[in-house]
Design a protein around this motif. Structure first.
Motif, mmCIF file in Angstrom:
data_model
loop_
_atom_site.group_PDB
_atom_site.id
_atom_site.type_symbol
_atom_site.label_atom_id
_atom_site.label_comp_id
_atom_site.label_asym_id
_atom_site.label_seq_id
_atom_site.Cartn_x
_atom_site.Cartn_y
_atom_site.Cartn_z
ATOM 1 N N ALA A 1 63.170 24.713 -33.986
ATOM 2 C CA ALA A 1 61.972 25.541 -34.119
ATOM 3 C C ALA A 1 61.863 26.196 -35.491
ATOM 4 C CB ALA A 1 61.954 26.607 -33.027
ATOM 5 N N VAL A 2 62.703 25.782 -36.444
ATOM 6 C CA VAL A 2 62.640 26.365 -37.780
ATOM 7 C C VAL A 2 61.270 26.136 -38.407
ATOM 8 C CG1 VAL A 2 63.567 26.220 -40.121
ATOM 9 C CG2 VAL A 2 65.122 26.269 -38.169
ATOM 10 N N GLY A 3 60.754 24.903 -38.273
ATOM 11 C CA GLY A 3 59.461 24.579 -38.882
ATOM 12 C C GLY A 3 58.319 25.430 -38.381
ATOM 13 N N PRO A 4 58.090 25.536 -37.068
ATOM 14 C CA PRO A 4 57.013 26.391 -36.576
ATOM 15 C C PRO A 4 57.146 27.853 -36.996
ATOM 16 C CG PRO A 4 57.762 24.924 -34.836
ATOM 17 C CD PRO A 4 58.717 24.758 -35.981
ATOM 18 N N CYS A 5 58.381 28.370 -37.028
ATOM 19 C CA CYS A 5 58.565 29.768 -37.449
ATOM 20 C C CYS A 5 58.279 29.939 -38.937
ATOM 21 C CB CYS A 5 59.983 30.219 -37.110
ATOM 22 S SG CYS A 5 60.274 30.397 -35.335
ATOM 23 N N HIS A 6 58.675 28.968 -39.738
ATOM 24 C CA HIS A 6 58.381 28.989 -41.169
ATOM 25 C C HIS A 6 56.868 29.060 -41.387
ATOM 26 C CE1 HIS A 6 58.477 27.526 -45.381
ATOM 27 N NE2 HIS A 6 59.759 27.897 -45.375
ATOM 28 N N ARG A 7 56.140 28.229 -40.678
ATOM 29 C CA ARG A 7 54.682 28.228 -40.761
ATOM 30 C C ARG A 7 54.110 29.549 -40.267
ATOM 31 N NH1 ARG A 7 51.077 25.849 -43.785
ATOM 32 N NH2 ARG A 7 50.157 27.922 -43.865
ATOM 33 N N TYR B 1 64.093 19.866 -27.494
ATOM 34 C CA TYR B 1 63.148 18.903 -28.045
ATOM 35 C C TYR B 1 61.700 19.200 -27.631
ATOM 36 C CZ TYR B 1 66.963 16.050 -29.767
ATOM 37 O OH TYR B 1 68.057 15.598 -30.460
ATOM 38 N N ALA B 2 61.524 20.090 -26.677
ATOM 39 C CA ALA B 2 60.170 20.464 -26.263
ATOM 40 C C ALA B 2 59.555 21.402 -27.301
ATOM 41 C CB ALA B 2 60.203 21.131 -24.902
ATOM 42 N N PRO B 3 58.244 21.295 -27.530
ATOM 43 C CA PRO B 3 57.597 22.137 -28.552
ATOM 44 C C PRO B 3 57.242 23.524 -28.025
ATOM 45 C CG PRO B 3 56.002 20.625 -27.644
ATOM 46 C CD PRO B 3 57.313 20.294 -26.975
ATOM 47 N N ALA B 4 58.237 24.213 -27.440
ATOM 48 C CA ALA B 4 57.953 25.512 -26.828
ATOM 49 C C ALA B 4 57.610 26.572 -27.866
ATOM 50 C CB ALA B 4 59.157 25.955 -25.997
ATOM 51 N N VAL B 5 58.332 26.579 -28.989
ATOM 52 C CA VAL B 5 58.112 27.591 -30.028
ATOM 53 C C VAL B 5 57.025 27.105 -30.980
ATOM 54 C CG1 VAL B 5 59.134 28.872 -31.935
ATOM 55 C CG2 VAL B 5 60.478 28.443 -29.858
ATOM 56 N N GLN B 6 55.999 27.915 -31.147
ATOM 57 C CA GLN B 6 54.876 27.596 -32.020
ATOM 58 C C GLN B 6 54.693 28.708 -33.055
ATOM 59 O OE1 GLN B 6 52.959 24.677 -31.996
ATOM 60 N NE2 GLN B 6 54.627 24.031 -30.622
ATOM 61 N N PRO B 7 53.928 28.448 -34.132
ATOM 62 C CA PRO B 7 53.740 29.479 -35.159
ATOM 63 C C PRO B 7 53.256 30.813 -34.611
ATOM 64 C CG PRO B 7 52.969 27.372 -35.988
ATOM 65 C CD PRO B 7 53.326 27.155 -34.540
#
Length: 365
Positions: free
Chosen positions: A103-109, A143-149
């Protein structure tokens, strides 16, 4: 000093454990004035056990004002973004996020979006957020996209000073520590320097260590608590794997290099809880100082011949700050363990909580 979390969870001192050093009023990273912590906790169905933690070095209205900062990696099997710029500039000027590995990517965004929407004067031409992670794939479907920006943005908005919730909250929701339920923990120490008093606060996302290593206040208790350890019986992971992120804050005036020196002492605090540092544990640490506000701006507005000034504690007087780091980190880990209950997650995986009553009996020995 708070012996329980805001929701009433026990902290390690509520068990009668007397740890060294003098904690601040909250015994938390928020004893450093202006520092705040916010969470987004995601628990749903059988497989979502994750979240996001936001640590703001300064209040929301001045969050883009730089702090002197440094970082250190004990073992690099993990991620903390933005570290090359920390090394280059010695400055931190954005919220620090902690989440799960994928979830690093969504948090970065999410950090970029929040700053652009709320503090456009702090956005300038680019942003390099600091986002760190530990692995929660035993309890959480990583692997699920639970964390979003938007979850990162919500954690930033929720950040508050005062007592801090601990245990299975925020980025620590699905984490394990020493084969018990781990996650988010914090502690602080007060350091006297001449007529001044400064706070040193630690926040950990604890997801490391094997059961037999666990040590509490100098007592090797792990071998006596070896039963009911489904995580170490799981063939997919090696004992001790997982990772740990630690964020240090202080209001003592320090140089960026001195912040790095604080970060290098973090492993000494972790070792007091027993770990020897697993190869499959990413152990990455950040330290910052909220003093000297207005310096280290690194912007385009300065004209030739202008200067910035830093006031700092002489290097020869840093030892008491190092000691505070070691003691605060040790207690933060123990708080993360203590403020927890058993959790069941994906595919029925179960992590037991630290058996507090048995621990007390062992310590009374």
């Amino acid at each position: 000093m708070t012996l329980t979390t805001p929701s009433g969870k026990p902290r390690i001192r509520s068990l009668g454990v007397d740890l060294p050093g003098r904690p601040g009023p909250y015994n938390a990273i928020t004893d450093v004035a202006g520092v705040s912590v916010g969470y987004t906790t995601l628990v749903s169905g059988d497989s979502v056990r994750t979240g996001v933690t936001a640590i703001l070095p300064r209040p929301h209205e001045t969050v883009a004002h730089p702090c002197a900062a440094g970082w250190y990696s004990l073992n690099g099997n993990g991620e903390m973004t933005g570290t090359t710029w920390l090394t280059e500039s010695g400055a931190l000027s954005l919220p620090v996020m902690i989440t799960n590995t994928h979830a690093v990517g969504p948090c970065h965004r999410g950090v970029i979006d929040w700053v652009a929407e709320n503090k456009p004067d702090g956005a300038h031409a680019w942003l390099l957020p600091v986002v760190a992670e530990t692995w929660d794939g035993y309890l959480n479907d990583i692997y699920a996209p639970a964390v979003q920006p938007e979850h990162a943005k919500a954690a930033i908005e929720a950040a508050a000073s005062g007592p801090v919730e601990e245990g299975s909250v925020g980025g620590g929701t699905g984490m394990n520590c020493y084969g018990f339920k781990g996650g988010s923990g914090t502690a602080s120490r007060v350091v006297s320097y001449g007529p001044h008093e400064y706070a040193v606060g630690a926040f950990v996302q604890a997801n490391f260590g094997s059961r037999q290593e666990l040590t509490v206040n100098g007592n090797p208790v792990g071998a006596h608590l070896a039963d009911d350890n489904p995580l170490e019986d799981w063939v997919v992971a090696q004992a001790g794997a997982g990772s740990v992120i630690v964020v240090l804050a202080t209001d003592a005036p320090l140089l960026p290099g001195q912040c790095t020196a604080l970060a290098r002492r973090i492993p000494l605090g972790l070792t007091r809880t027993g770990t020897s540092g697993s190869h499959f544990s990413g152990d990455i640490f950040l330290a910052f100082s909220t003093a000297n506000e207005g310096a280290l701006t690194s912007g385009f507005s300065h004209g030739p011949g202008e200067f910035e000034n830093l006031r700092f504690v002489p290097w020869g007087h840093m030892d008491s700050f190092y000691e505070a780091v070691v003691h605060a980190v040790e207690e933060a880990v123990l708080n993360a363990l203590c403020a927890n209950e058993t959790m069941v997650g994906r595919e029925g995986h179960r992590t037991p909580n630290l058996p507090r009553e048995r621990l007390v009996e062992l310590l009374r020995g």
